[in-house]
Motif scaffolding. Structure first.
Motif, PDB file in Angstrom:
ATOM      1  N   PHE A 121       0.843  -1.186   0.000  1.00  0.00           N
ATOM      2  CA  PHE A 121       0.000   0.000   0.000  1.00  0.00           C
ATOM      3  C   PHE A 121       0.880   1.239   0.000  1.00  0.00           C
ATOM      4  CE2 PHE A 121      -2.923  -3.064   2.080  1.00  0.00           C
ATOM      5  CZ  PHE A 121      -3.966  -2.970   1.178  1.00  0.00           C
ATOM      6  N   GLN A 129      -1.505   8.306  -0.297  1.00  0.00           N
ATOM      7  CA  GLN A 129      -2.655   7.571  -0.802  1.00  0.00           C
ATOM      8  C   GLN A 129      -3.649   7.304   0.328  1.00  0.00           C
ATOM      9  OE1 GLN A 129      -3.141   6.910  -3.966  1.00  0.00           O
ATOM     10  NE2 GLN A 129      -1.114   7.543  -4.691  1.00  0.00           N
ATOM     11  N   VAL A 131      -6.282   4.624   2.007  1.00  0.00           N
ATOM     12  CA  VAL A 131      -6.561   3.201   2.138  1.00  0.00           C
ATOM     13  C   VAL A 131      -7.810   3.043   2.995  1.00  0.00           C
ATOM     14  CG1 VAL A 131      -5.746   0.977   2.991  1.00  0.00           C
ATOM     15  CG2 VAL A 131      -4.152   2.536   1.871  1.00  0.00           C
ATOM     16  N   GLN A 165      -6.731   0.033  -1.364  1.00  0.00           N
ATOM     17  CA  GLN A 165      -6.278   1.381  -1.685  1.00  0.00           C
ATOM     18  C   GLN A 165      -7.256   2.027  -2.651  1.00  0.00           C
ATOM     19  OE1 GLN A 165      -2.033   1.933  -2.209  1.00  0.00           O
ATOM     20  NE2 GLN A 165      -2.389   3.230  -3.988  1.00  0.00           N
ATOM     21  N   VAL A 210       0.578   6.591   3.758  1.00  0.00           N
ATOM     22  CA  VAL A 210      -0.866   6.401   3.809  1.00  0.00           C
ATOM     23  C   VAL A 210      -1.461   7.428   4.757  1.00  0.00           C
ATOM     24  CG1 VAL A 210      -2.729   4.818   4.448  1.00  0.00           C
ATOM     25  CG2 VAL A 210      -0.708   3.956   3.269  1.00  0.00           C
TER      26      VAL A 210
END
Length: 235
Positions: A121, A129, A131, A165, A210
């Protein structure tokens, strides 16, 4: 065989003698069925194209069906056609359909376990990003009293946590949890505990670029002083 769903036996080691090499696929003159044959002089065994295949079989009797019929059953099952409907449409033995469906589930399970090891991830080059993480309960069963730790808590739950994701559905990761048994009339095992979530988060999300979602504050208490010096506590 051209699509890779059924690998060819040509050039492989014979599964019967483990010494000779298997020849190309040919049609037998006696029955017109395609077969491969071991080239070793002391073996000369005929090998069906679906030999040792995880889905297709070469069974005889009421559960034995042609390769084309088995392929049709597989395509119907991949289209989520119910097993009972496949039995009515193809007139294939229901046990053969159930066996293929069971083997298909095992194949999917092994594929997920294989790809899970290489799943990652997060973004690259400081690209953060999102998730999404959620949990769900799929099944429950009663524990026999002689096996239960507590006679009042005899309900065992099958609880899973999933992570994906955003914008990347192929990154789905499923992890089975081990919730504690509950009372039989409990609505569920409850949310995932921090002690169970921390090792999962450390393995999959820690230092992976993340975003961390924080619980928003929708209502907050404030103290207000009025002109007459009176103090009020409001939301």
């Amino acid at each position: 065989m051209n699509d890779g769903l059924m690998p060819t036996w040509e050039g492989a080691i014979c599964p019967f003698c483990s010494k000779g090499k298997v020849g190309p696929l040919q049609t037998r003159s006696c029955n017109g069925l395609p077969r491969c044959r071991c080239r070793r002089f002391g073996c000369q065994k005929y090998i069906t194209p679906q030999h040792l295949h995880p889905l297709f079989t070469a069974t005889r009797g009421p559960e034995g069906h042609s390769l084309g019929t088995q392929a049709a059953v597989l395509l119907l099952r991949l289209a989520n056609v119910p097993l009972s409907s496949i039995h009515l449409v193809t007139d294939v033995n229901h046990k053969a359909i159930e066996r293929m469906d069971h083997n298909l589930c095992l194949l999917r399970k092994s594929y997920v376990e294989k790809t899970l090891k290489s799943m990652t991830f997060g973004g690259k080059k400081n690209a953060w990003q999102d998730v999404e993480v959620d949990e769900s309960v799929f099944d429950k069963k009663l524990i026999p009293l002689e096996e239960a730790f507590s006679p009042a808590k005899t309900m065992m739950w099958e609880q899973w946590v999933g992570m994906v994701q955003r914008g990347k559905p192929e990154s789905l990761v499923l992890i089975r949890l081990s919730p504690q048994p509950t009372k039989p009339r409990s609505p569920g095992p409850g949310p995932i505990k921090k002690c169970d979530w921390k090792p999962i988060a450390d393995q999959w999300l820690k230092d992976k670029q993340v975003w961390v979602w924080e619980l928003p504050t929708y209502v907050k208490m404030k103290k207000v002083v009025l002109p007459n010096q009176k103090r009020l506590t409001v939301k």
